[in-house]
Design an enzyme around this catalytic site. Structure first.
Site, mmCIF file in Angstrom:
data_model
loop_
_atom_site.group_PDB
_atom_site.id
_atom_site.type_symbol
_atom_site.label_atom_id
_atom_site.label_comp_id
_atom_site.label_asym_id
_atom_site.label_seq_id
_atom_site.Cartn_x
_atom_site.Cartn_y
_atom_site.Cartn_z
ATOM 1 N N ASP B 48 -28.230 61.398 7.602
ATOM 2 C CA ASP B 48 -29.606 61.205 7.154
ATOM 3 C C ASP B 48 -30.552 60.624 8.207
ATOM 4 O O ASP B 48 -31.723 60.436 7.924
ATOM 5 C CB ASP B 48 -29.653 60.330 5.904
ATOM 6 C CG ASP B 48 -29.090 58.945 6.176
ATOM 7 O OD1 ASP B 48 -28.668 58.666 7.316
ATOM 8 O OD2 ASP B 48 -29.077 58.136 5.239
ATOM 9 N N ARG B 239 -34.150 54.701 2.874
ATOM 10 C CA ARG B 239 -34.284 56.164 2.884
ATOM 11 C C ARG B 239 -35.577 56.596 2.213
ATOM 12 O O ARG B 239 -36.402 55.768 1.839
ATOM 13 C CB ARG B 239 -33.074 56.755 2.146
ATOM 14 C CG ARG B 239 -31.765 56.578 2.872
ATOM 15 C CD ARG B 239 -31.376 57.884 3.498
ATOM 16 N NE ARG B 239 -31.355 58.857 2.437
ATOM 17 C CZ ARG B 239 -30.286 59.168 1.707
ATOM 18 N NH1 ARG B 239 -29.143 58.620 1.963
ATOM 19 N NH2 ARG B 239 -30.365 60.045 0.738
ATOM 20 N N TYR B 247 -23.905 50.815 4.331
ATOM 21 C CA TYR B 247 -22.626 50.994 5.013
ATOM 22 C C TYR B 247 -21.875 49.679 4.882
ATOM 23 O O TYR B 247 -22.390 48.624 5.278
ATOM 24 C CB TYR B 247 -22.831 51.312 6.493
ATOM 25 C CG TYR B 247 -23.284 52.717 6.769
ATOM 26 C CD1 TYR B 247 -22.360 53.761 6.813
ATOM 27 C CD2 TYR B 247 -24.622 53.001 6.989
ATOM 28 C CE1 TYR B 247 -22.769 55.058 7.075
ATOM 29 C CE2 TYR B 247 -25.035 54.288 7.256
ATOM 30 C CZ TYR B 247 -24.112 55.317 7.297
ATOM 31 O OH TYR B 247 -24.523 56.596 7.555
ATOM 32 N N PRO B 329 -20.941 57.012 12.247
ATOM 33 C CA PRO B 329 -22.279 57.412 11.820
ATOM 34 C C PRO B 329 -23.309 56.296 11.921
ATOM 35 O O PRO B 329 -24.488 56.542 11.779
ATOM 36 C CB PRO B 329 -22.066 57.794 10.353
ATOM 37 C CG PRO B 329 -20.955 56.919 9.907
ATOM 38 C CD PRO B 329 -20.090 56.665 11.105
#
Lengths: 610, 610
Positions: B48, B239, B247, B329
């Site tokens: 993302d 987001r 995370y 990530p």
């Protein structure tokens, strides 16, 4: 039997005024229909200049991005007679002189492309223009109760479908409308049917217009140029792509005017596009200009300068755009005035139809927009005279000098770009105890009645910079922009005042509760830097969402933002509440202790539910 | 009998790498097909983060506007153990530390929305993803002549349509392709079929990921937060909309790993999204976090850090994206590396297919992108270790301090945002007499091998400001950016040099004539202010259109532009030609007298027509 139907608002005419109106009403959820006599949208020519304030307005509906992508942006160059014969450049300058313009340029794009922006956005909302259709009759009820009831259908309009006859269908249709908007152009059928008189007169300025792609060695062909030559005046308007529009001054010897209509008789006038270009060439000398390819569009016209005596009949049938004002096109105002007419009307009509506001609110449309149209004609008279006048040369000492023209150009700047529009106080029905101007001194640089100044603030929650105008879209809501002042660590007094304001706003019969849900949006602006404030520090009523708290600070890189309290002229140790109307104009200003004043203000035109 | 067909390029996999590849090839007019095994595009979760350089790349295809509108932009906050227990904020900073970033922020948007941007733009170009389809066999010719001929079809791929069986159709299809791109993810079927080995290893870092809309009193929930608590580490990624990704660091006690695959065994692992949120809550203390509504997406994984040994077989079958590199990530690199892999490949493949360049040009894909992938893994190892390490506290003096983390964060900044990507000289097949670096000193701040720096210049013809990157789009053309220096009044020597350059460029067998039409675009940049220059002053070869002449000057309002020669480190009394590759990276630099050097440079890989 003709088909019969009902609609809340019927818009007649799908030019810029009508399209602005229809898209805005549809976006607000209003049952609206729009018709036009043309079988297709305009493909070329016509109006093409979009002024800075109009770009802001289009942006408030989410429509500016495409305009900016497709259109040309232009600045200004001046050419005057050269002592060596022909013309020479006497200066280049910004086209826009208003220091607060968010978009400091005029955009040019042909009317068809501008209409396409509206048509495509309407299509996404599920609205298409019905065409080709003309109105053939309009009847307005005389019943006073019916006229006063916003839910009645007092207007009966008979329509004729121009493409129906051949298929044996009945081409007639009856529509009953709550409101009708006549946006049907300078020769408005609606205006004539209502018997509204135009005040003003025809001028003796005759101009030809040619749209073409030029082949030229003229170095300013991509600037808006005012060419004053000893062989006549000419204006260049660069357009999208490689296109250029030329405005060419003609004399009454060149043109035959039909005395009955006051319009140019194109049949009898021997001047065509090639002849216009030949006249332009004389002004251009010593530079050359030829067409590369075909002439795109052309016309010849006399300038009329007129304003309609009334903009509505009983606040049920309105006229807008060219139907209520005509003037010269060279200052690029026509399409702008038109779109801003209906921009003014959209939210007022929406509030009345929703039952949120008294129908008398609609009177302010004429009050605000007719005053503006009169100012526009006055501006146009001065500007046209200067532009059509002979240039000052050694031989012609009483001609218009470059300096005089430039000075006038800059003086008129704020008005012509639309930024200067200033609605008078109490255009909203008058208030018993306060006026909108009572607390004007709290925002010394943000004038009540003018559009909210653009400025970049950073969002407290994530330090992202935002143009405040983008947080105040034309979504039919009134915005309470709360400048809470500096509430950083140790600013006990201001923190207490803000807590008190939150209490006042949160009252169970208070401002936020006494009208229909959805009237207000709150935006909070703190004069505190990002290191010293969390959005969670604000009382909850002042942060209905994490995104609604802004800081008067630069962004993370110092590229933008900061000094916003100065821009609006608000004292960080005082604060102020700026009330922004749904169309982006400032309704009133109050101190943080002014919630009672706000209740008084809104009670004059909003319908209470408590 | 299965259907048989031919295609120039077959792309396997419609994730970010495959979609970037397909849209770019289609835009360039290449006959391309893209297939994917999933019946629909990804709806939630997955990658993302879009880094600044990737935004620039998307902008070069005209795709950034929507990303910026829909995505979130984020900055950074750091939390560390508080002496009072729990955590406290130790700092806020910009997420992006590269000073030349045009978009100085990371954008977050879920992968489905990013894929939709590609899918919609491909649809406008007439290309859809064929799905659900999997490849079942791939054969590559061993015939050397066939492999060398770019117009041959040496790859035979057998496809299986997953939705065909039930209707009695033959679900098998044969495709003969000139080139195949395997963009089929970390567990790439193409890579395994080609027998390409991944170098590197699994780590013992185990992380859980939860996407949710939070209800929280944590004041930095809209910032990217690195939380080092005594109860474990956690990263917050805000987001689009109100969504947030967490995370969460897990220990190997929490998770069961399947030893055969090296992947988390989700069946046997007892940890679900609620348990992950419970672990996060311990890191958040004393702040609270709850979910508002449902968990959007979640996963648990071990970090692998691997790079493929080869990125292609015979330059006919390529692998790209996760198929050639896997890493953690949390630095937000995965999707970016993937899209930039195929961005590197698009123009090279297009040139070879058009017959404009020798097939050996395709070797530079592995040379450039494998080196980058190795650097990425090295970066990831350092960053992951720091991030997964214990925080420094009074009890844990050898833990990672806030200062150490911040310093590392800033050191890695240019690399992690993608701006630092630096292709080595002579990645383009080596040149006999010069190297690309011979004249590097002429552009002391624009490094050969790095992307062209962003900067705003104003257009000479109309004084409109433009970001130079927007004038150098990914349209498969090489751009000659000619810094002509100051050619204002009286600069006779520089004007003469520019006239000589125009002669050199205009020669009948010279640079602009010796390859296929359409290889080059010229952009001219003058170190002269707008008052002193007309675009018509330039020789015609340096102004193929009025829009191609720029000035190093501020705009009409001094809001933007100016000091561009300083930015690139070009001396206005010298000038320079910066050669920009179709993917936006600088190929070489020469002086104005360097047309011969340019001919030598391009002769090494472009096929001459004269």
């Amino acid at each position: 039997m003709p088909t019969e139907s009902k609609v809340d608002v019927l818009v007649l005419g799908a030019g810029p005024a009508g399209l602005m109106c229809a898209q805005g009403l549809k976006r607000a959820g209003v049952n609206v229909r729009i018709i036009d006599k043309r079988p297709k949208k305009v493909a070329a020519g016509q109006a093409d200049g979009v002024q800075p304030r109009t770009i802001e307005v289009l942006q408030s509906y989410g429509l500016a991005e495409r305009l900016l992508r497709e259109g040309n942006q232009m600045h200004m160059a001046f050419y005057n007679p050269s002592p060596n014969g022909g013309i020479e450049r006497t200066g280049r300058t910004a086209d826009i002189t208003a220091p607060s313009a968010r978009y400091p340029f005029e955009v040019t794009l042909h009317q068809g492309a501008i209409e396409a922006i509206f048509l495509d956005s309407m299509r996404e909302l599920g609205l298409e223009v019905d065409r080709p259709i003309i109105p053939t009759a309009l009847e307005l009820s005389h019943d006073e109760n019916e006229l006063r009831d916003p839910q009645s259908y007092p207007v009966k309009v008979t329509l004729k479908h121009l493409d129906f006859g051949s298929e044996g269908q009945d081409d007639t249709e009856i529509v009953y409308a709550k409101f009708v908007v006549g946006a049907d152009g300078a020769h408005s059928w609606v205006r004539k049917t209502l018997g509204i008189i135009m005040d003003g007169e025809q001028t003796d300025y005759i101009w030809g217009v040619v749209d073409l792609i030029p082949s030229t060695n003229f170095p300013d062909i991509r600037n808006r140029c005012a060419i004053h030559s000893s062989n006549g005046s000419c204006m260049i308007i660069p357009r999208e792509g490689d296109k250029v529009r030329l405005y060419i001054q003609l004399s009454d010897k060149d043109v035959v005017v039909d005395k009955a209509t006051g319009r140019v008789d194109k049949e009898k006038t021997k001047v065509g596009p090639e002849e216009l270009l030949e006249v332009a060439r004389k002004s251009f000398s010593p530079f050359t200009i030829e067409k590369a390819g075909e002439i795109d569009w052309w016309t010849i016209y006399l300038i009329g300068q007129r304003v309609a005596q009334k903009f509505s009949v009983h606040e049920r049938v309105f006229i807008a755009g060219d139907a209520c004002h005509t003037h010269s096109p060279k200052a690029g105002q026509g399409m702008n005035a038109s779109m801003n007419d209906t921009h003014n009307l959209i939210w007022k009509m929406t509030y009345v139809l929703r039952g949120w506001a008294d129908i008398s609110l609609l009177r302010t449309y004429e009050f605000e927009r007719r005053k503006y149209a009169q100012d526009l004609i006055a501006f146009d008279k001065k500007f046209s005279a200067l532009f059509s006048g002979k240039p000052r040369t050694e031989e012609c000492q009483d001609g218009v000098s470059h300096e005089a023209f430039l000075e006038a150009f800059q003086t008129f700047g704020a008005f012509s770009c639309g930024i200067g529009i200033h609605y008078s106080p109490s255009s909203i029905p008058s208030m018993p105890n306060i006026t909108e101007l009572k607390h004007q001194s709290l925002t010394s640089h943000q004038t009540v009645g003018m559009r909210i100044l653009p400025h970049v603030f950073v969002r407290a929650a994530d330090a992202r910079p935002f143009e405040i105008q983008d947080l105040l879209p034309a979504n039919t809501k009134w915005k309470l922009v709360v400048f809470v002042g500096d509430i950083g660590p140790g600013k006990i007094k201001q923190i207490e005042r803000v807590a008190k304001l939150a209490d006042d706003l949160g009252k169970s019969t208070g401002l936020l509760k006494r009208y229909e849900d959805g009237v207000f949006e709150i935006l909070t602006i703190c004069a505190t830097v990002k290191e010293c404030l969390n959005y969670t520090d604000l009382p909850e009523v002042l942060r209905p969402h994490w995104s609604r708290v802004l800081l008067d600070d630069v962004d993370m890189f110092g590229r933008t933002g900061g000094k916003g309290y100065d821009i609006y002229g608000v004292d960080p140790s005082q604060g102020a509440i700026i009330v922004v109307r749904p169309d982006g104009y400032v309704g009133t200003v109050t101190p943080l202790e002014g919630v009672k004043d706000l209740e008084t203000y809104f009670d004059t035109f909003l319908i209470r539910t408590l």
